[in-house]
Design a protein around this motif. Structure first.
Motif, PDB file in Angstrom:
ATOM      1  N   THR A   1       0.816  -1.214   0.000  1.00  0.00           N
ATOM      2  CA  THR A   1       0.000   0.000   0.000  1.00  0.00           C
ATOM      3  C   THR A   1       0.848   1.262   0.000  1.00  0.00           C
ATOM      4  OG1 THR A   1      -0.130  -0.242   2.409  1.00  0.00           O
ATOM      5  CG2 THR A   1      -1.959  -1.107   1.111  1.00  0.00           C
ATOM      6  N   GLY A   2       2.185   1.106   0.098  1.00  0.00           N
ATOM      7  CA  GLY A   2       3.069   2.264   0.070  1.00  0.00           C
ATOM      8  C   GLY A   2       3.258   2.869   1.446  1.00  0.00           C
ATOM      9  N   GLY A   3       3.925   4.078   1.448  1.00  0.00           N
ATOM     10  CA  GLY A   3       4.131   4.790   2.701  1.00  0.00           C
ATOM     11  C   GLY A   3       5.412   4.427   3.425  1.00  0.00           C
ATOM     12  N   THR A   4       6.286   3.598   2.814  1.00  0.00           N
ATOM     13  CA  THR A   4       7.550   3.251   3.466  1.00  0.00           C
ATOM     14  C   THR A   4       8.578   4.336   3.188  1.00  0.00           C
ATOM     15  OG1 THR A   4       7.107   0.894   3.199  1.00  0.00           O
ATOM     16  CG2 THR A   4       9.378   1.521   3.649  1.00  0.00           C
ATOM     17  N   ARG A   5       9.229   4.820   4.217  1.00  0.00           N
ATOM     18  CA  ARG A   5      10.250   5.877   4.100  1.00  0.00           C
ATOM     19  C   ARG A   5      11.609   5.205   3.872  1.00  0.00           C
ATOM     20  NH1 ARG A   5      10.297  11.236   6.429  1.00  0.00           N
ATOM     21  NH2 ARG A   5      12.438  12.066   6.660  1.00  0.00           N
TER      22      ARG A   5
ATOM     23  N   GLY B   1       7.807   0.921 -13.846  1.00  0.00           N
ATOM     24  CA  GLY B   1       8.264   1.082 -12.471  1.00  0.00           C
ATOM     25  C   GLY B   1       7.318   1.935 -11.653  1.00  0.00           C
ATOM     26  N   ILE B   2       7.635   2.008 -10.370  1.00  0.00           N
ATOM     27  CA  ILE B   2       6.773   2.713  -9.414  1.00  0.00           C
ATOM     28  C   ILE B   2       7.562   3.883  -8.858  1.00  0.00           C
ATOM     29  CG2 ILE B   2       5.485   2.481  -7.268  1.00  0.00           C
ATOM     30  CD1 ILE B   2       5.538  -0.624  -8.014  1.00  0.00           C
TER      31      ILE B   2
ATOM     32  N   THR C   1       7.669   5.445  -0.535  1.00  0.00           N
ATOM     33  CA  THR C   1       7.129   4.593  -1.593  1.00  0.00           C
ATOM     34  C   THR C   1       5.658   4.882  -1.845  1.00  0.00           C
ATOM     35  OG1 THR C   1       6.527   2.828  -0.050  1.00  0.00           O
ATOM     36  CG2 THR C   1       8.732   2.748  -1.015  1.00  0.00           C
ATOM     37  N   SER C   2       5.262   4.700  -3.082  1.00  0.00           N
ATOM     38  CA  SER C   2       3.853   4.752  -3.465  1.00  0.00           C
ATOM     39  C   SER C   2       3.282   3.343  -3.403  1.00  0.00           C
ATOM     40  CB  SER C   2       3.710   5.314  -4.881  1.00  0.00           C
ATOM     41  OG  SER C   2       4.300   6.590  -4.980  1.00  0.00           O
ATOM     42  N   GLY C   3       1.949   3.252  -3.481  1.00  0.00           N
ATOM     43  CA  GLY C   3       1.310   1.947  -3.480  1.00  0.00           C
ATOM     44  C   GLY C   3       1.446   1.263  -4.832  1.00  0.00           C
ATOM     45  N   VAL C   4       1.322  -0.051  -4.803  1.00  0.00           N
ATOM     46  CA  VAL C   4       1.413  -0.838  -6.027  1.00  0.00           C
ATOM     47  C   VAL C   4       0.168  -1.705  -6.129  1.00  0.00           C
ATOM     48  CG1 VAL C   4       2.698  -2.664  -4.860  1.00  0.00           C
ATOM     49  CG2 VAL C   4       2.825  -2.467  -7.334  1.00  0.00           C
ATOM     50  N   GLN C   5      -0.305  -1.897  -7.353  1.00  0.00           N
ATOM     51  CA  GLN C   5      -1.484  -2.727  -7.570  1.00  0.00           C
ATOM     52  C   GLN C   5      -1.063  -4.188  -7.673  1.00  0.00           C
ATOM     53  OE1 GLN C   5      -4.803  -1.978  -7.599  1.00  0.00           O
ATOM     54  NE2 GLN C   5      -5.055  -4.190  -7.695  1.00  0.00           N
ATOM     55  N   PRO C   6      -1.472  -5.012  -6.726  1.00  0.00           N
ATOM     56  CA  PRO C   6      -1.075  -6.425  -6.806  1.00  0.00           C
ATOM     57  C   PRO C   6      -1.714  -7.102  -8.014  1.00  0.00           C
ATOM     58  CG  PRO C   6      -1.903  -5.854  -4.615  1.00  0.00           C
ATOM     59  CD  PRO C   6      -2.259  -4.728  -5.522  1.00  0.00           C
ATOM     60  N   SER C   7      -0.971  -8.001  -8.609  1.00  0.00           N
ATOM     61  CA  SER C   7      -1.511  -8.806  -9.706  1.00  0.00           C
ATOM     62  C   SER C   7      -1.593 -10.270  -9.312  1.00  0.00           C
ATOM     63  CB  SER C   7      -0.626  -8.664 -10.951  1.00  0.00           C
ATOM     64  OG  SER C   7       0.694  -9.071 -10.667  1.00  0.00           O
ATOM     65  N   GLY C   8      -1.378 -10.553  -8.075  1.00  0.00           N
ATOM     66  CA  GLY C   8      -1.395 -11.919  -7.551  1.00  0.00           C
ATOM     67  C   GLY C   8      -1.004 -11.863  -6.098  1.00  0.00           C
TER      68      GLY C   8
ATOM     69  N   LEU D   1      15.887  15.127  -8.740  1.00  0.00           N
ATOM     70  CA  LEU D   1      16.122  13.776  -9.235  1.00  0.00           C
ATOM     71  C   LEU D   1      14.861  12.947  -9.041  1.00  0.00           C
ATOM     72  CD1 LEU D   1      16.434  12.111  -6.388  1.00  0.00           C
ATOM     73  CD2 LEU D   1      18.814  12.767  -6.551  1.00  0.00           C
ATOM     74  N   ALA D   2      14.860  11.760  -9.624  1.00  0.00           N
ATOM     75  CA  ALA D   2      13.709  10.858  -9.538  1.00  0.00           C
ATOM     76  C   ALA D   2      14.153   9.539  -8.931  1.00  0.00           C
ATOM     77  CB  ALA D   2      13.101  10.618 -10.918  1.00  0.00           C
ATOM     78  N   VAL D   3      13.272   8.967  -8.123  1.00  0.00           N
ATOM     79  CA  VAL D   3      13.499   7.646  -7.540  1.00  0.00           C
ATOM     80  C   VAL D   3      12.391   6.729  -8.045  1.00  0.00           C
ATOM     81  CG1 VAL D   3      13.651   6.282  -5.421  1.00  0.00           C
ATOM     82  CG2 VAL D   3      14.623   8.593  -5.494  1.00  0.00           C
ATOM     83  N   VAL D   4      12.793   5.638  -8.659  1.00  0.00           N
ATOM     84  CA  VAL D   4      11.836   4.691  -9.219  1.00  0.00           C
ATOM     85  C   VAL D   4      12.206   3.295  -8.746  1.00  0.00           C
ATOM     86  CG1 VAL D   4      10.943   3.640 -11.339  1.00  0.00           C
ATOM     87  CG2 VAL D   4      11.360   6.098 -11.245  1.00  0.00           C
ATOM     88  N   ILE D   5      11.184   2.549  -8.337  1.00  0.00           N
ATOM     89  CA  ILE D   5      11.375   1.140  -7.998  1.00  0.00           C
ATOM     90  C   ILE D   5      10.850   0.337  -9.174  1.00  0.00           C
ATOM     91  CG2 ILE D   5      10.836  -0.722  -6.389  1.00  0.00           C
ATOM     92  CD1 ILE D   5      10.428   1.460  -4.243  1.00  0.00           C
ATOM     93  N   SER D   6      11.748  -0.387  -9.848  1.00  0.00           N
ATOM     94  CA  SER D   6      11.384  -1.088 -11.091  1.00  0.00           C
ATOM     95  C   SER D   6      10.641  -2.370 -10.779  1.00  0.00           C
ATOM     96  CB  SER D   6      12.646  -1.371 -11.912  1.00  0.00           C
ATOM     97  OG  SER D   6      13.291  -0.167 -12.231  1.00  0.00           O
ATOM     98  N   ALA D   7       9.436  -2.230 -10.259  1.00  0.00           N
ATOM     99  CA  ALA D   7       8.599  -3.389  -9.949  1.00  0.00           C
ATOM    100  C   ALA D   7       7.241  -3.181 -10.583  1.00  0.00           C
ATOM    101  CB  ALA D   7       8.460  -3.565  -8.436  1.00  0.00           C
TER     102      ALA D   7
END
Length: 666
Positions: free
Chosen positions: A354-358, A381-382, A398-405, A370-376
């Motif tokens: 759901t995101g929110g991790t510092r 990426g996110i 971190t932002s939230g990610v939509q689970p696909s499984g 600059l930009a920070v991206v998590i390639s997931a």
């Protein structure tokens, strides 16, 4: 390279002899101490080449391999075509080496020429000795040097080729000169020499690409002394400048920063000055060039693009071009440009989906913005929310990610400077998808239509619950504040209970254990409690019969013979009895409170049934128990042809059933 060429030339100069392994062919001959080597070199000398008959001659065999003495005890077989060896008294003897030397003594009582052959494994060498009856006066040996051959006869203008000069009377000091004509003389480097062989390294000469130059080879013996002599081998060596195509074999180092300036050694072959070196489209600065090595400084990465701008990271092609011959070679992806930016650590490396991790990212080369991206996940990426930047630290959420499984989603953390595009990739960050767990189901057992409480750990979002694969209605849910959620679930009426077979017929429902499955519609994660809920059948009697009805009853009528003497009266034979089972296919007791016919029907008097249960009596049947009811049709009285109809009523606490009895007298 010189040593390797010298070794090839020495091997190439070995005389090919018939392979013969020394063997002992006469009694008393000594045996070798070690296994003879293959491809050895044998040098034969004799103490006297022209002895008198009945005198002794010592034959000395010096055996080497790769310019080293063979091991002590190596077997050497000597054979002669004339005379005998003194140690065996025959034409063959075997001796062993000491410090590479083996000797044999030959004598002959007959004048003539003896051919003596020394054999070590597959190599043989021969010499001759002439026995005579009168002493032979030898002419004084010649001291004039001769050159019989030069190998190889061609080489490169860059020099450095190893040549072997074969001849006689090579007495040191030795000099070797290459006379190119027009007063141009180049001196070779003498590596080693014997009286019959000189090993030298060719000099460098100036020669245009694609041309040749023949040279006289001059050997000077006893150079600088009063006995100095020289011999000339005309046009014995040719320098050839080929049109060479360069070859790149390796680069070291293989990577460097995007600002350029990395000192790189290119190793290969056929590099001919002048040369050019390109990194994609950017020409590199040359430091030095030899036939096998080029040293350059890498250009800036941005210069390697056609327009000379932008940020380039990753592999680029390296090209070497010989300008005079217009020949070139390309090492695809031979050098890799790397970012000046570097990520050393990042923490934490996991958090909820759901995101929110510092996250704190440490490293060098960070430049705001600059930009920070998590390639997931998908979509490139996110992106994380950047909240603080310094040259050595970045803090992002971190932002939230939509689970696909139900699997966790992971990808590396990448930081990119907006201004120059420089980037670095760091540790992998994992978005954790909580895995549900059913911890409790109560009450248990239960019944169809009842409400049970299903408690789930890590329940996320909208829930689906099935019982026995049938979707159940969730009538409510409660967050317990400890990570668990309790769902109020109604047991579906359509779940299929197990049954047991009753001996008299039909089946009765049985308590059944069902799987209970929780599914998060948000994450797709599921958990199943195998056989986690037992559902009992409803406690009710079930009234069934087997068979479900009676067939037609048939009695046999005999009219008799009134004219007979004595007369035969009419008679009736009753029908065969029929039996029906009253069965309780339920779980509660079935009470049979009545089995009776309708007295108002005249035909009922012609039927016999049992047992008859009047209203004041009752019979109780437990699950799967049965009560048989038997009916017989006896026919009318007095006997006659007739058809009778009667209604049989069975009354129970699970309902009443009526059966029509039909009897026929025929």
């Amino acid at each position: 390279m010189f040593a390797l060429l010298a070794l090839i030339l020495i091997f190439g100069g070995c005389k090919a002899e018939s392979p013969t392994t020394p063997t002992v062919t006469s009694p008393g001959a000594p045996s070798g101490g070690v296994t003879p080597p293959t491809n050895a070199t044998i040098n034969l000398t004799v103490s006297n080449a022209n002895p008198l008959v009945n005198s002794n001659v010592v034959i000395t065999a010096t055996v080497t391999q790769n310019n080293q003495n063979v091991p002590n005890g190596t077997a050497v077989q000597f054979s002669t075509t004339l005379g005998t060896f003194t140690d065996t008294g025959t034409t063959i003897t075997i001796r062993t080496t000491t410090n590479g030397v083996a000797t044999a003594t030959l004598t002959s009582a007959t004048a003539g020429t003896a051919t003596i052959t020394a054999t070590v494994n597959n190599v043989s060498k021969s010499t001759t000795v002439t026995f005579s009856t009168q002493p032979v006066t030898q002419p004084p040996p010649s001291t004039t040097p001769t050159v019989t051959s030069i190998t190889p006869t061609t080489g490169r203008p860059e020099g450095g080729d190893v040549i072997t000069i074969t001849g006689t009377n090579f007495n040191g000091p030795i000099r070797v000169l290459f006379d190119l004509g027009n007063g141009t003389v180049k001196e070779a480097f003498v590596n080693s020499f014997t009286s019959t062989q000189i090993i030298a390294v060719t000099p460098r000469i100036d020669l245009a690409a694609g041309t040749t130059q023949a040279a006289d080879v001059i050997v000077i013996t006893q150079a600088g002394t009063a006995g100095e002599q020289r011999v000339v081998k005309a046009s014995a060596f040719t320098f050839a400048s080929a049109v060479l195509t360069p070859v790149i074999r390796a680069l070291q180092p293989t990577s460097g920063p995007i600002d350029g300036g990395t000192r790189i050694t290119i190793t290969g072959d056929a590099f001919q000055q002048p040369v050019q070196v390109f990194f994609n489209s950017a020409e590199a600065q040359l430091i030095s060039v030899t036939f096998n090595t080029i040293i350059v400084m890498s250009p800036r990465a941005s210069d390697t693009t056609p327009n000379g701008s932008g940020v380039v990271t990753g592999p680029v092609d390296v090209t070497v071009k010989n300008i005079n011959s217009n020949k070139s070679t390309t090492f695809s992806g031979g050098f890799r440009y790397v970012s000046k930016m570097a990520i050393t650590t990042a923490a934490p490396t996991s958090g909820p989906f759901t995101g929110g991790t510092r996250i704190t990212i440490d490293g060098v080369g960070f430049d705001d913005p600059l930009a920070v991206v998590i390639s997931a996940g998908t979509g490139g990426g996110i992106a994380a929310q950047v909240i603080r930047v310094s040259a050595t630290e970045v803090v992002a959420i971190t932002s939230g990610v939509q689970p696909s499984g139900c699997s966790d989603i992971a990808g590396p953390i990448t930081v990119t400077n907006t201004a120059n595009g420089d980037s670095a990739t760091g540790p992998v960050f994992t978005f954790r998808i909580p895995k549900p767990l059913i911890t409790n189901i109560a009450p248990n057992p239960t019944s169809i239509g009842a409400t049970v409480n299903v408690t789930v750990l890590n329940a996320v979002g909208f829930a689906r619950i099935t019982i026995g694969g049938v979707a159940a209605t969730i009538s409510g849910q409660t967050d317990n504040g400890n990570g668990t959620t309790t769902f109020a679930v109604v047991v579906p009426s359509t779940v299929q209970l197990n049954t047991v077979s009753c001996p008299a017929g039909g089946t009765a429902p049985a308590p059944t254990a069902f799987d209970v499955t929780y599914t998060s519609a948000t994450t797709g994660c599921t958990d199943t409690s195998p056989k986690g809920l037992t559902v009992n059948p409803a406690a009710v009697p079930v009234f069934n019969t087997n068979p479900i009805a009676f067939n037609t009853f048939t009695a046999t009528f005999n009219p008799g013979n009134p004219a007979a003497i004595p007369p035969v009266p009419p008679s009736e034979t009753p029908s065969a009895p029929q039996t029906m089972q009253i069965i309780n296919n339920g779980t509660a007791p079935l009470t049979v409170t009545g089995i009776a016919t309708n007295p108002a029907q005249p035909g009922c008097a012609n039927f016999v049934f049992g047992p008859a249960i009047p209203p004041a009596m009752a019979v109780t049947l437990n699950e799967c128990e049965a009560l048989p009811v038997t009916v017989t049709y006896k026919g009318p009285t007095p006997p006659a042809t007739a058809t009778d109809v009667c209604t049989l009523t069975i009354t129970t606490n699970a309902g009443t059933k009526q059966f029509t009895l039909i009897g026929s007298s025929q």
